[in-house]
Write a protein that holds these residues in place. Structure first.
Motif, PDB file in Angstrom:
ATOM      1  N   ASN A 233       0.830  -1.211   0.000  1.00 18.24           N
ATOM      2  CA  ASN A 233       0.000   0.000   0.000  1.00 18.24           C
ATOM      3  C   ASN A 233       0.862   1.258   0.000  1.00 18.24           C
ATOM      4  O   ASN A 233       0.548   2.227  -0.694  1.00 18.24           O
TER       5      ASN A 233
ATOM      6  N   ALA B  65      -2.005  -6.271  -5.309  1.00 21.22           N
ATOM      7  CA  ALA B  65      -2.771  -6.204  -4.053  1.00 21.22           C
ATOM      8  C   ALA B  65      -3.893  -7.233  -4.043  1.00 21.22           C
ATOM      9  O   ALA B  65      -4.170  -7.852  -3.013  1.00 21.22           O
TER      10      ALA B  65
ATOM     11  N   THR C 137      -7.793   5.939   0.460  1.00 20.51           N
ATOM     12  CA  THR C 137      -8.183   4.585   0.868  1.00 20.51           C
ATOM     13  C   THR C 137      -6.998   3.813   1.420  1.00 20.51           C
ATOM     14  O   THR C 137      -7.074   3.202   2.489  1.00 20.51           O
ATOM     15  N   GLN C 138      -5.891   3.841   0.706  1.00 22.40           N
ATOM     16  CA  GLN C 138      -4.745   3.042   1.110  1.00 22.40           C
ATOM     17  C   GLN C 138      -4.080   3.605   2.363  1.00 22.40           C
ATOM     18  O   GLN C 138      -3.564   2.837   3.178  1.00 22.40           O
TER      19      GLN C 138
ATOM     20  N   GLN D 110      -2.070  -2.581  -8.463  1.00 27.49           N
ATOM     21  CA  GLN D 110      -3.378  -2.933  -7.913  1.00 27.49           C
ATOM     22  C   GLN D 110      -3.656  -4.434  -8.085  1.00 27.49           C
ATOM     23  O   GLN D 110      -4.255  -5.053  -7.213  1.00 27.49           O
TER      24      GLN D 110
ATOM     25  N   GLU E  40      -6.187   2.265   5.144  1.00 34.77           N
ATOM     26  CA  GLU E  40      -5.904   0.845   5.339  1.00 34.77           C
ATOM     27  C   GLU E  40      -4.595   0.651   6.099  1.00 34.77           C
ATOM     28  O   GLU E  40      -4.517  -0.198   6.999  1.00 34.77           O
TER      29      GLU E  40
ATOM     30  N   VAL F  18     -10.223  -5.180  -0.372  1.00 36.69           N
ATOM     31  CA  VAL F  18      -9.094  -4.957  -1.280  1.00 36.69           C
ATOM     32  C   VAL F  18      -9.373  -5.639  -2.616  1.00 36.69           C
ATOM     33  O   VAL F  18      -9.177  -5.040  -3.680  1.00 36.69           O
TER      34      VAL F  18
ATOM     35  N   ARG G 277      -9.747  -2.984  -5.596  1.00 36.35           N
ATOM     36  CA  ARG G 277      -8.638  -2.976  -6.549  1.00 36.35           C
ATOM     37  C   ARG G 277      -9.068  -3.553  -7.900  1.00 36.35           C
ATOM     38  O   ARG G 277      -8.618  -3.082  -8.940  1.00 36.35           O
TER      39      ARG G 277
END
Length: 172
Positions: free
Chosen positions: A36, A131, A65-66, A128, A69, A156, A160
């Protein structure tokens, strides 16, 4: 005597309780944090470049968002008294880190404006997808048991995957 029996029963119950996390949960978080952080580094590059407004908006949303997280994952690891990081070789037997090559990130950073959008789309799409692959290990066979970590993995995968679809539809 009754107290001893109650104590044994309580002790026995405690040892058979479902754990709140396992090694797979810890590994998932330890691997997703740097993944991330690298994603945040990549999307920040779009803010100072001449790219379409929709791409800037997507990059900004990914960054927010990341970052959230990462904050959550760090907090969970602290609550579990687990280290945030381990050497990348520690997870080699689990498929290794799903990171974008530093050379690709460096080339993106120095790409001329006319080439930036295409390279950005390629690098971020790969990032992405990495992830998603990582999150699938958390929710797969032998994966994690922590409800929060498993929910994060599900989110995720969903977010993603949707972002990759958006990236594939952007005209460079």
């Amino acid at each position: 005597m009754v107290l001893a029996v109650v104590a044994l029963l309580l002790t026995g119950c405690a040892t058979t309780a479902t754990p709140t996390y396992n090694a797979a949960d810890v590994m998932f978080l330890q691997m997703l944090i740097p993944q991330n952080e690298q994603g945040i580094e990549i999307v920040k590059l779009a803010s100072a470049r001449p790219v379409q407004a929709e791409l800037k908006e997507l990059a900004a949303a990914i960054e927010v968002t990341q970052k959230t997280e990462v904050e959550d994952m760090r907090r969970w690891l602290r609550e579990w008294n687990q280290p945030e990081t381990v050497s990348p070789q520690a997870h080699a037997g689990h498929g290794g880190m799903k990171m974008t090559s530093p050379d690709l990130v460096g080339a993106l950073r120095t790409a001329p404006d006319g080439e930036f959008t295409r390279k950005f789309l390629d690098v971020l799409t790969g990032q992405q997808q990495g992830a998603v692959e990582l999150a699938q290990t958390e929710n797969g066979t032998g994966g994690g048991v922590n409800a929060q970590a498993r929910d994060l993995a599900r989110r995720v995968i969903e977010s993603r995957t949707a972002e990759v679809k958006q990236l594939l539809n952007v005209k460079a």
